[in-house]
Write a protein that holds these residues in place. Structure first.
Motif, mmCIF file in Angstrom:
data_model
loop_
_atom_site.group_PDB
_atom_site.id
_atom_site.type_symbol
_atom_site.label_atom_id
_atom_site.label_comp_id
_atom_site.label_asym_id
_atom_site.label_seq_id
_atom_site.Cartn_x
_atom_site.Cartn_y
_atom_site.Cartn_z
ATOM 1 N N ASP A 118 0.866 -1.250 -0.230
ATOM 2 C CA ASP A 118 -0.095 0.189 -0.052
ATOM 3 C C ASP A 118 0.580 1.064 0.351
ATOM 4 O OD1 ASP A 118 -2.521 -1.619 0.141
ATOM 5 O OD2 ASP A 118 -2.385 -2.064 2.268
ATOM 6 N N VAL A 119 0.626 2.326 -0.906
ATOM 7 C CA VAL A 119 1.075 4.030 -0.570
ATOM 8 C C VAL A 119 0.638 4.353 -0.002
ATOM 9 C CG1 VAL A 119 1.935 5.226 -2.377
ATOM 10 C CG2 VAL A 119 2.432 2.687 -2.798
ATOM 11 N N TYR A 120 0.826 5.236 0.892
ATOM 12 C CA TYR A 120 0.120 6.043 1.138
ATOM 13 C C TYR A 120 0.154 7.761 1.331
ATOM 14 C CZ TYR A 120 -1.763 2.077 4.627
ATOM 15 O OH TYR A 120 -2.104 1.403 5.530
ATOM 16 N N GLN A 121 -0.511 8.305 0.741
ATOM 17 C CA GLN A 121 -0.276 9.871 1.314
ATOM 18 C C GLN A 121 -1.565 9.989 1.856
ATOM 19 O OE1 GLN A 121 2.022 11.723 -0.920
ATOM 20 N NE2 GLN A 121 1.398 13.634 0.820
ATOM 21 N N ILE A 122 -0.720 11.442 3.313
ATOM 22 C CA ILE A 122 -2.042 12.667 3.690
ATOM 23 C C ILE A 122 -2.017 13.884 3.066
ATOM 24 C CG2 ILE A 122 -2.706 12.978 5.371
ATOM 25 C CD1 ILE A 122 -0.363 10.040 5.687
ATOM 26 N N TYR A 123 -3.408 14.082 2.549
ATOM 27 C CA TYR A 123 -3.044 14.978 2.158
ATOM 28 C C TYR A 123 -3.647 16.458 3.282
ATOM 29 C CZ TYR A 123 -2.588 13.481 -2.475
ATOM 30 O OH TYR A 123 -2.080 12.561 -3.239
ATOM 31 N N GLY A 147 3.672 7.238 2.119
ATOM 32 C CA GLY A 147 4.967 6.366 2.234
ATOM 33 C C GLY A 147 4.706 5.104 1.644
ATOM 34 N N ILE A 148 5.664 3.991 2.332
ATOM 35 C CA ILE A 148 5.045 2.567 1.097
ATOM 36 C C ILE A 148 4.682 1.419 2.699
ATOM 37 C CG2 ILE A 148 5.177 0.080 -0.353
ATOM 38 C CD1 ILE A 148 7.373 2.434 -1.937
ATOM 39 N N ASP A 149 3.791 0.705 2.431
ATOM 40 C CA ASP A 149 3.485 -0.476 3.640
ATOM 41 C C ASP A 149 3.529 -1.423 2.993
ATOM 42 O OD1 ASP A 149 3.247 -1.160 6.745
ATOM 43 O OD2 ASP A 149 1.456 -1.679 5.553
ATOM 44 N N GLY A 150 4.891 -2.398 2.648
ATOM 45 C CA GLY A 150 4.438 -3.669 1.963
ATOM 46 C C GLY A 150 5.979 -3.894 1.810
ATOM 47 N N TYR A 151 6.325 -4.120 0.062
ATOM 48 C CA TYR A 151 7.707 -4.857 0.176
ATOM 49 C C TYR A 151 8.226 -3.740 -1.546
ATOM 50 C CZ TYR A 151 7.006 -8.411 3.151
ATOM 51 O OH TYR A 151 6.485 -9.607 4.236
ATOM 52 N N GLY A 162 21.579 -9.074 -6.906
ATOM 53 C CA GLY A 162 22.219 -7.885 -6.150
ATOM 54 C C GLY A 162 20.042 -6.686 -5.922
ATOM 55 N N VAL A 163 19.354 -7.689 -5.812
ATOM 56 C CA VAL A 163 17.746 -7.166 -5.521
ATOM 57 C C VAL A 163 17.261 -8.151 -5.008
ATOM 58 C CG1 VAL A 163 15.395 -7.016 -6.387
ATOM 59 C CG2 VAL A 163 17.527 -6.444 -8.310
ATOM 60 N N VAL A 164 16.728 -7.658 -3.857
ATOM 61 C CA VAL A 164 15.899 -8.391 -2.733
ATOM 62 C C VAL A 164 15.355 -7.585 -2.758
ATOM 63 C CG1 VAL A 164 17.882 -9.957 -1.831
ATOM 64 C CG2 VAL A 164 17.497 -7.920 -0.566
ATOM 65 N N ASN A 165 13.465 -8.478 -1.834
ATOM 66 C CA ASN A 165 13.012 -7.506 -1.957
ATOM 67 C C ASN A 165 12.581 -7.536 -0.266
ATOM 68 O OD1 ASN A 165 10.763 -7.745 -3.734
ATOM 69 N ND2 ASN A 165 9.975 -9.648 -3.233
ATOM 70 N N CYS A 166 12.610 -5.868 0.236
ATOM 71 C CA CYS A 166 12.866 -5.645 0.886
ATOM 72 C C CYS A 166 11.193 -4.693 2.147
ATOM 73 C CB CYS A 166 13.723 -3.972 1.571
ATOM 74 S SG CYS A 166 15.058 -4.094 0.609
ATOM 75 N N GLY A 167 11.194 -5.294 3.016
ATOM 76 C CA GLY A 167 10.019 -4.614 3.426
ATOM 77 C C GLY A 167 9.806 -3.472 4.458
ATOM 78 N N VAL A 168 9.030 -2.598 3.998
ATOM 79 C CA VAL A 168 8.768 -1.562 5.048
ATOM 80 C C VAL A 168 7.486 -1.249 5.352
ATOM 81 C CG1 VAL A 168 10.469 -0.551 3.440
ATOM 82 C CG2 VAL A 168 7.703 -0.898 2.342
ATOM 83 N N THR A 169 7.150 0.027 6.184
ATOM 84 C CA THR A 169 6.654 -0.031 7.032
ATOM 85 C C THR A 169 5.795 1.585 7.084
ATOM 86 O OG1 THR A 169 7.016 -2.088 8.412
ATOM 87 C CG2 THR A 169 5.313 -0.311 9.364
ATOM 88 N N PHE A 170 5.040 2.073 7.193
ATOM 89 C CA PHE A 170 4.576 3.293 6.741
ATOM 90 C C PHE A 170 3.867 3.322 8.521
ATOM 91 C CE2 PHE A 170 1.241 6.696 6.270
ATOM 92 C CZ PHE A 170 2.284 7.874 6.267
ATOM 93 N N LYS A 171 4.701 4.531 9.267
ATOM 94 C CA LYS A 171 4.338 4.587 10.438
ATOM 95 C C LYS A 171 2.741 5.117 10.382
ATOM 96 C CE LYS A 171 9.089 6.359 12.092
ATOM 97 N NZ LYS A 171 9.296 6.709 12.579
ATOM 98 N N TYR A 172 2.408 5.546 9.746
ATOM 99 C CA TYR A 172 1.130 6.890 9.913
ATOM 100 C C TYR A 172 -0.089 5.766 9.427
ATOM 101 C CZ TYR A 172 5.350 9.416 11.760
ATOM 102 O OH TYR A 172 6.123 9.742 12.381
ATOM 103 N N LYS A 173 -0.401 5.024 9.537
ATOM 104 C CA LYS A 173 -1.665 4.449 8.869
ATOM 105 C C LYS A 173 -3.188 4.694 9.268
ATOM 106 C CE LYS A 173 0.481 0.639 8.844
ATOM 107 N NZ LYS A 173 0.930 -0.830 8.955
ATOM 108 N N THR A 174 -3.201 5.231 10.441
ATOM 109 C CA THR A 174 -4.630 5.801 10.704
ATOM 110 C C THR A 174 -4.465 7.298 10.963
ATOM 111 O OG1 THR A 174 -3.615 6.247 13.597
ATOM 112 C CG2 THR A 174 -4.430 3.376 11.731
ATOM 113 N N ALA A 175 -4.961 7.198 11.599
ATOM 114 C CA ALA A 175 -5.661 9.174 11.994
ATOM 115 C C ALA A 175 -4.867 9.707 12.669
ATOM 116 C CB ALA A 175 -7.480 9.387 11.580
ATOM 117 N N ALA A 176 -5.508 8.415 13.940
ATOM 118 C CA ALA A 176 -4.884 8.853 15.344
ATOM 119 C C ALA A 176 -2.966 9.176 15.328
ATOM 120 C CB ALA A 176 -4.741 7.541 16.375
ATOM 121 N N ASP A 177 -2.671 7.728 14.499
ATOM 122 C CA ASP A 177 -0.745 8.004 14.530
ATOM 123 C C ASP A 177 -0.886 9.739 13.780
ATOM 124 O OD1 ASP A 177 -0.927 5.806 15.015
ATOM 125 O OD2 ASP A 177 -0.750 4.651 12.609
#
Length: 187
Positions: A118-123, A147-151, A162-177
């Motif tokens: 998931d690709v997140y954008q807060i406007y 940011g991205i939440d996934g790989y 030379g390529v691997v899947n790197c897990g990435v976590t987007f910190k702000y997935k909720t309104a409270a965050d």
């Protein structure tokens, strides 16, 4: 025989065009809201699905002033390899200025650019100096509010290709965050 064929043709044509007209009508439906906001005490905001593949969602403000109805598109959310989804709409105040925040998410699985998740954008939106609700670019362009939440593919020295899947976590997935982050950074 020929008359039956012509009648069938006209009936099918009528059904086809009626179906097209119906689908255009139903696509301009409100998919989120309407919401009341103190920015427009005599109005509302809402999000509308459109027929436009490139910009399938419009953010609309609709309000009354001096007996006159004013309605306009605040923003359009584009198709970015996937259709946009409104994950959250919330309200806040920064330095005594009222804001509307919209969290958009695109679920992507794109091997060409090496991204899956998931690709997140807060406007952030507020009234500009002309009193028109518009995008607040400094807050919306804050790198921490997208940011991205996934790989995603990243380079690895030890891996032969030379390529691997790197897990990435987007910190702000909720309104409270997001509100917690905004409070720390902007208040």
């Amino acid at each position: 025989m020929r008359q039956k064929l012509l009648i069938s043709f006209f009936i099918l044509t009528g059904l086809f065009y009626n179906n097209i007209g119906f689908s255009q009508t139903t696509n301009n439906q409100i998919i989120q809201g309407p919401y009341k906001t103190s920015l427009y005490p005599e109005g509302k905001i809402y999000f509308q699905k459109t027929n436009d593949f490139e910009n399938p969602i419009n953010f609309i403000v609709d309000y009354n002033v001096d007996g006159k109805n004013i309605k306009y598109i605040v923003d359009k959310y584009s198709h970015e390899g996937a259709a946009p989804e409104i994950r959250s709409v919330f309200f806040g105040t920064i330095h005594r200025k009222q804001y509307i925040f919209v969290m958009i998410v695109w679920s992507v699985n794109h091997s060409g650019i090496g991204m899956r998740g998931d690709v997140y954008q807060i406007y952030a939106y507020s009234k500009n100096n002309k009193g028109i609700l518009s995008l607040d670019k400094p807050i919306s362009n804050d790198d921490n509010l997208s940011g991205i939440d996934g790989y995603e593919n990243c380079k690895a020295v030890a891996n032969p290709d030379g390529v691997v899947n790197c897990g990435v976590t987007f910190k702000y997935k909720t309104a409270a965050d997001v509100k917690r982050y905004l409070k720390q950074k902007y208040y």
